[in-house]
Write an enzyme that holds these catalytic residues in place. Sequence first.
Site, PDB file in Angstrom:
ATOM      1  N   ASP A   9       0.761  -1.360  -0.005  1.00 29.52           N
ATOM      2  CA  ASP A   9       0.025   0.074  -0.052  1.00 29.52           C
ATOM      3  C   ASP A   9       0.902   1.299   0.012  1.00 29.52           C
ATOM      4  O   ASP A   9       2.072   1.139   0.217  1.00 29.52           O
ATOM      5  CB  ASP A   9      -0.890  -0.128   1.379  1.00 29.52           C
ATOM      6  CG  ASP A   9      -1.719   1.045   1.541  1.00 29.52           C
ATOM      7  OD1 ASP A   9      -2.307   1.674   0.483  1.00 29.52           O
ATOM      8  OD2 ASP A   9      -1.630   1.849   2.510  1.00 29.52           O
ATOM      9  N   ARG A  10       0.410   2.332  -0.459  1.00 29.03           N
ATOM     10  CA  ARG A  10       1.197   3.643  -0.449  1.00 29.03           C
ATOM     11  C   ARG A  10       1.153   4.362   0.747  1.00 29.03           C
ATOM     12  O   ARG A  10       1.817   4.221   1.793  1.00 29.03           O
ATOM     13  CB  ARG A  10       0.815   4.443  -1.655  1.00 29.03           C
ATOM     14  CG  ARG A  10       1.892   5.521  -1.996  1.00 29.03           C
ATOM     15  CD  ARG A  10       1.146   6.438  -3.083  1.00 29.03           C
ATOM     16  NE  ARG A  10       0.370   7.499  -2.415  1.00 29.03           N
ATOM     17  CZ  ARG A  10      -0.227   8.458  -3.156  1.00 29.03           C
ATOM     18  NH1 ARG A  10      -0.224   8.622  -4.577  1.00 29.03           N
ATOM     19  NH2 ARG A  10      -0.877   9.418  -2.609  1.00 29.03           N
ATOM     20  N   ASP A  11       0.086   5.174   0.961  1.00 24.22           N
ATOM     21  CA  ASP A  11      -0.254   6.064   2.229  1.00 24.22           C
ATOM     22  C   ASP A  11      -0.322   5.313   3.407  1.00 24.22           C
ATOM     23  O   ASP A  11      -1.175   4.521   3.366  1.00 24.22           O
ATOM     24  CB  ASP A  11      -1.381   7.021   1.750  1.00 24.22           C
ATOM     25  CG  ASP A  11      -1.274   7.760   0.605  1.00 24.22           C
ATOM     26  OD1 ASP A  11      -0.246   7.973   0.257  1.00 24.22           O
ATOM     27  OD2 ASP A  11      -2.329   8.041  -0.323  1.00 24.22           O
ATOM     28  N   GLY A  19      -4.106  12.376   3.652  1.00 22.67           N
ATOM     29  CA  GLY A  19      -5.228  12.814   3.161  1.00 22.67           C
ATOM     30  C   GLY A  19      -5.067  12.439   1.607  1.00 22.67           C
ATOM     31  O   GLY A  19      -4.839  11.415   1.232  1.00 22.67           O
ATOM     32  N   TYR A  20      -5.063  13.482   0.846  1.00 22.15           N
ATOM     33  CA  TYR A  20      -5.161  13.428  -0.572  1.00 22.15           C
ATOM     34  C   TYR A  20      -4.112  14.175  -1.302  1.00 22.15           C
ATOM     35  O   TYR A  20      -4.264  15.122  -1.865  1.00 22.15           O
ATOM     36  CB  TYR A  20      -6.314  13.864  -1.313  1.00 22.15           C
ATOM     37  CG  TYR A  20      -7.768  12.922  -0.943  1.00 22.15           C
ATOM     38  CD1 TYR A  20      -7.826  11.808  -1.455  1.00 22.15           C
ATOM     39  CD2 TYR A  20      -8.534  13.429   0.108  1.00 22.15           C
ATOM     40  CE1 TYR A  20      -9.088  10.965  -1.288  1.00 22.15           C
ATOM     41  CE2 TYR A  20      -9.745  12.598   0.651  1.00 22.15           C
ATOM     42  CZ  TYR A  20      -9.845  11.462  -0.310  1.00 22.15           C
ATOM     43  OH  TYR A  20     -10.905  10.524   0.048  1.00 22.15           O
ATOM     44  N   THR A  51      -2.808   1.015  -4.795  1.00 19.43           N
ATOM     45  CA  THR A  51      -3.184   2.259  -4.063  1.00 19.43           C
ATOM     46  C   THR A  51      -4.363   2.671  -4.485  1.00 19.43           C
ATOM     47  O   THR A  51      -4.687   2.804  -5.680  1.00 19.43           O
ATOM     48  CB  THR A  51      -2.100   3.146  -4.099  1.00 19.43           C
ATOM     49  OG1 THR A  51      -2.476   4.518  -3.110  1.00 19.43           O
ATOM     50  CG2 THR A  51      -1.578   3.942  -5.407  1.00 19.43           C
ATOM     51  N   SER A  54      -8.905   7.512  -4.956  1.00 22.60           N
ATOM     52  CA  SER A  54     -10.184   8.065  -5.295  1.00 22.60           C
ATOM     53  C   SER A  54     -10.401   9.511  -5.198  1.00 22.60           C
ATOM     54  O   SER A  54     -11.343   9.922  -5.677  1.00 22.60           O
ATOM     55  CB  SER A  54     -11.280   7.433  -4.248  1.00 22.60           C
ATOM     56  OG  SER A  54     -11.354   8.054  -2.859  1.00 22.60           O
ATOM     57  N   CYS A 105     -15.983  -0.529  -9.645  1.00 21.58           N
ATOM     58  CA  CYS A 105     -15.192  -1.183 -10.044  1.00 21.58           C
ATOM     59  C   CYS A 105     -14.590  -2.638  -9.492  1.00 21.58           C
ATOM     60  O   CYS A 105     -14.851  -2.869  -8.356  1.00 21.58           O
ATOM     61  CB  CYS A 105     -14.040  -0.288 -10.355  1.00 21.58           C
ATOM     62  SG  CYS A 105     -13.043   0.091  -8.974  1.00 21.58           S
ATOM     63  N   LYS A 109      -9.341  -1.778  -3.746  1.00 20.13           N
ATOM     64  CA  LYS A 109      -9.240  -2.511  -2.629  1.00 20.13           C
ATOM     65  C   LYS A 109     -10.356  -2.303  -1.777  1.00 20.13           C
ATOM     66  O   LYS A 109     -10.715  -1.304  -1.343  1.00 20.13           O
ATOM     67  CB  LYS A 109      -7.836  -2.180  -1.949  1.00 20.13           C
ATOM     68  CG  LYS A 109      -6.461  -2.392  -2.771  1.00 20.13           C
ATOM     69  CD  LYS A 109      -5.540  -1.950  -1.786  1.00 20.13           C
ATOM     70  CE  LYS A 109      -5.432  -0.449  -1.844  1.00 20.13           C
ATOM     71  NZ  LYS A 109      -3.924  -0.055  -0.866  1.00 20.13           N
ATOM     72  N   ASP A 134      -2.086  -0.730   5.743  1.00 19.36           N
ATOM     73  CA  ASP A 134      -2.334  -0.438   6.957  1.00 19.36           C
ATOM     74  C   ASP A 134      -3.906  -0.210   7.431  1.00 19.36           C
ATOM     75  O   ASP A 134      -4.323   0.132   8.525  1.00 19.36           O
ATOM     76  CB  ASP A 134      -1.667   1.373   7.293  1.00 19.36           C
ATOM     77  CG  ASP A 134      -2.404   2.285   6.588  1.00 19.36           C
ATOM     78  OD1 ASP A 134      -2.619   1.800   5.299  1.00 19.36           O
ATOM     79  OD2 ASP A 134      -2.844   3.362   6.954  1.00 19.36           O
TER      80      ASP A 134
HETATM   81 MG   LIG Z   1      -2.967   3.107   3.442  1.00 18.83          MG
HETATM   82 ZN   LIG Z   2     -11.042   1.232  -9.548  1.00 22.11          ZN
END
Ligand SMILES: [Mg+2]
Ligand SMILES: [Zn+2]
Length: 194
Positions: A9-11, A19-20, A51, A54, A105, A109, A134
């Site tokens: 995973d990234r963040d 956040g974004y 990742t 959205s 979709c 995840k 996480d």
């Molecule tokens: Mg994460």
């Molecule tokens: Zn998707």
Amino acid sequence: MSRKALFLDRDGTINVETGYPHEFSQIEIYPGSFEAIGAAAAAGFAVIIVTNQSGVGRGYLEEAALGRLHARLAEALAAGGAPVEAIYYCPHHEQAGLGRYKTACDCRKPAPGMALRAAREHDLDLRASYMVGDKVEDIRFGLAAGATPVLVRTGYGRDSESRLAGLDIKPAHIADGIREAVAWILGRERAAGR
Ligand SMILES: [Mg+2]
Ligand SMILES: [Zn+2]
């Protein structure tokens, strides 16, 4: 022969959860990520980031900007001895997505779409692979892909730890961070003679 992957995973796993983020300057990579990714790659893993983004579908950033951010992230990791083979992202959201991004979709995840696509494109053995993340969704993604899931306590990890217990979903291991997660994985592989 198919290779094993280390899905990350990234963040909240590789970098601090903020956040974004929409540009690379907002990304703070955990120091342990360089060592962990470098060690996994040296041990023969294809290191692949998966990742949910959205923020794209919600209109917070465009795919081109996310592409630039990911190119910079991959460069920074590689420069620190941490080669990443690919970065997959899901831009969709079933409720909050705008226009074509509003869809149920198969790549957000916990659905395993990104792992299945990576397996086709990189000739991966998912059963021999690991997923480190996480969130509850990361653990469910790992299980759905047939990989071995590891939770990290960084990012949302501590909250996820109690949520997973409530859901009776057991990660194979819970680690303080990415460094400890990968050390556990490499130790498990060595013990199995792989
Ligand atoms: Mg994460
Ligand atoms: Zn998707």
